[in-house]
Scaffold this motif. Structure first.
Motif, mmCIF file in Angstrom:
data_model
loop_
_atom_site.group_PDB
_atom_site.id
_atom_site.type_symbol
_atom_site.label_atom_id
_atom_site.label_comp_id
_atom_site.label_asym_id
_atom_site.label_seq_id
_atom_site.Cartn_x
_atom_site.Cartn_y
_atom_site.Cartn_z
ATOM 1 N N THR A 53 8.059 -35.379 20.438
ATOM 2 C CA THR A 53 6.380 -35.809 20.546
ATOM 3 C C THR A 53 5.386 -34.566 20.334
ATOM 4 N N ARG A 54 6.094 -33.232 20.309
ATOM 5 C CA ARG A 54 5.116 -31.953 20.253
ATOM 6 C C ARG A 54 4.500 -31.937 18.658
ATOM 7 N N VAL A 55 5.262 -32.930 17.851
ATOM 8 C CA VAL A 55 4.762 -32.936 16.341
ATOM 9 C C VAL A 55 3.426 -33.870 16.514
ATOM 10 N N LEU A 169 3.357 -27.844 11.775
ATOM 11 C CA LEU A 169 3.642 -29.105 11.957
ATOM 12 C C LEU A 169 5.314 -29.417 12.005
ATOM 13 N N GLY A 170 5.981 -28.915 11.154
ATOM 14 C CA GLY A 170 7.596 -28.929 11.354
ATOM 15 C C GLY A 170 8.256 -28.119 12.440
ATOM 16 N N ILE A 171 7.540 -27.146 13.030
ATOM 17 C CA ILE A 171 8.244 -26.253 13.831
ATOM 18 C C ILE A 171 8.840 -26.946 15.136
ATOM 19 N N PRO A 172 8.149 -27.808 15.851
ATOM 20 C CA PRO A 172 8.590 -28.701 16.945
ATOM 21 C C PRO A 172 9.966 -29.103 16.785
ATOM 22 N N GLN A 173 9.691 -30.108 15.522
ATOM 23 C CA GLN A 173 10.943 -30.729 15.079
ATOM 24 C C GLN A 173 12.361 -29.878 14.689
ATOM 25 N N LEU A 174 11.992 -28.767 14.206
ATOM 26 C CA LEU A 174 12.836 -27.637 13.745
ATOM 27 C C LEU A 174 13.502 -27.267 15.176
ATOM 28 N N LEU A 175 12.546 -26.896 16.167
ATOM 29 C CA LEU A 175 13.264 -26.208 17.202
ATOM 30 C C LEU A 175 14.063 -27.389 18.134
ATOM 31 N N GLN A 176 13.599 -28.622 17.852
ATOM 32 C CA GLN A 176 14.302 -30.072 18.433
ATOM 33 C C GLN A 176 15.743 -30.050 18.084
ATOM 34 N N VAL A 226 11.550 -27.809 3.868
ATOM 35 C CA VAL A 226 13.103 -27.444 3.301
ATOM 36 C C VAL A 226 13.948 -26.687 4.519
ATOM 37 N N ALA A 227 13.455 -25.945 5.385
ATOM 38 C CA ALA A 227 14.257 -25.645 6.517
ATOM 39 C C ALA A 227 15.022 -26.888 7.418
ATOM 40 N N ILE A 228 14.211 -27.766 7.675
ATOM 41 C CA ILE A 228 14.516 -28.907 8.413
ATOM 42 C C ILE A 228 15.726 -29.694 7.472
ATOM 43 N N LEU A 229 15.438 -29.836 6.292
ATOM 44 C CA LEU A 229 16.443 -30.498 5.443
ATOM 45 C C LEU A 229 17.537 -29.763 5.205
ATOM 46 N N LEU A 230 17.514 -28.417 5.252
ATOM 47 C CA LEU A 230 18.729 -27.685 5.380
ATOM 48 C C LEU A 230 19.671 -27.906 6.867
#
Length: 244
Positions: A53-55, A169-176, A226-230
């Protein structure tokens, strides 16, 4: 012959106008599209664990700041409307998450904004607390902007802050995903649409000569996507099943 050339030029001009309108439409509403599959996934599973939800926090701050940036430096109206649509989308996501949390809650203890507990920041139990935070942040931003609107440096800094938050934007999801060591519960369709949307809007920014802050933000977002897709490839042995 001249009349024929004129007609061809008018047809080309009409085609470009239609293409421009379609591009503007995509810019306004395209940013909200990636959250439709995530919204459906949360509804289906009654579980929000895979979505950060931090997104929503990042995008709400970024788009509120962008609106005030527009007041100081009036760029394309399309980007202003995009911010309004995105704010409404994030509030809809938060409302769904709060509803699911309320349904699944075992403990009767609730965490409220007024408790001023830093540990539970953005983990409040009631949707009203998120609305109150957004209202308070908007009021403070409005007062500061009105006081400093005549200073070019402030306006440019405001724009840089807006796009910096959006770039994250994608950092919270990346960390989650990293914390969970999994991408389960996260909609891969959402991230694929993020990536497609970020490529499209970065191209749009460059072609329309938008302020530099915008295309720099878009480029950073593409790298994070791209990092999240990886991560999806790394954590999942059944990636293609997630696309179904």
């Amino acid at each position: 012959m001249d009349a024929e050339v004129v007609l061809q030029e008018e047809d080309m001009e009409g085609s470009w106008t239609l293409l421009s309108l379609f591009s503007s439409f995509l810019m306004v509403f395209g940013g909200a599209l990636p959250y439709i599959p995530q919204y459906q996934e949360i509804q289906r599973s009654s579980n929000t664990e895979g979505f950060s939800t931090r997104v929503c926090l990042v995008l709400l701050i970024a788009n509120i700041l962008r609106i005030f940036f527009w007041i100081g430096k009036q760029f394309e109206l399309t980007l202003l409307l995009q911010s309004v649509v995105m704010i409404l989308t994030m509030l809809a996501m938060l409302h769904l998450c709060c509803t699911v949390h309320s349904t699944n809650r075992v403990s009767t203890k609730q965490h409220r904004l007024t408790d001023l507990e830093l540990h539970y920041f953005w983990k409040w139990s009631a949707f009203e607390d998120y609305l109150l935070f957004c209202f308070g942040f908007t009021v403070v931003s409005a007062v500061v902007t009105l006081l400093l609107l005549d200073y070019i440096m402030f306006v440019e800094t405001l724009g840089s802050l807006a796009v910096m938050f959006e770039a994250m934007l994608g950092i919270p999801q990346l960390l989650q995903n990293f914390h969970n060591s999994s991408t389960k519960g996260m909609s891969v369709k959402m991230v694929l649409l993020w990536t497609a949307g970020d490529v499209f809007k970065t191209t749009y920014f460059v072609m329309n000569e938008s302020p530099a802050q915008f295309w720099v933000c878009g480029s950073v977002q593409i790298l994070i996507d791209v990092a999240i897709l990886l991560q999806v490839l790394f954590y999942s042995q059944d990636t293609w099943a997630k696309l179904g």
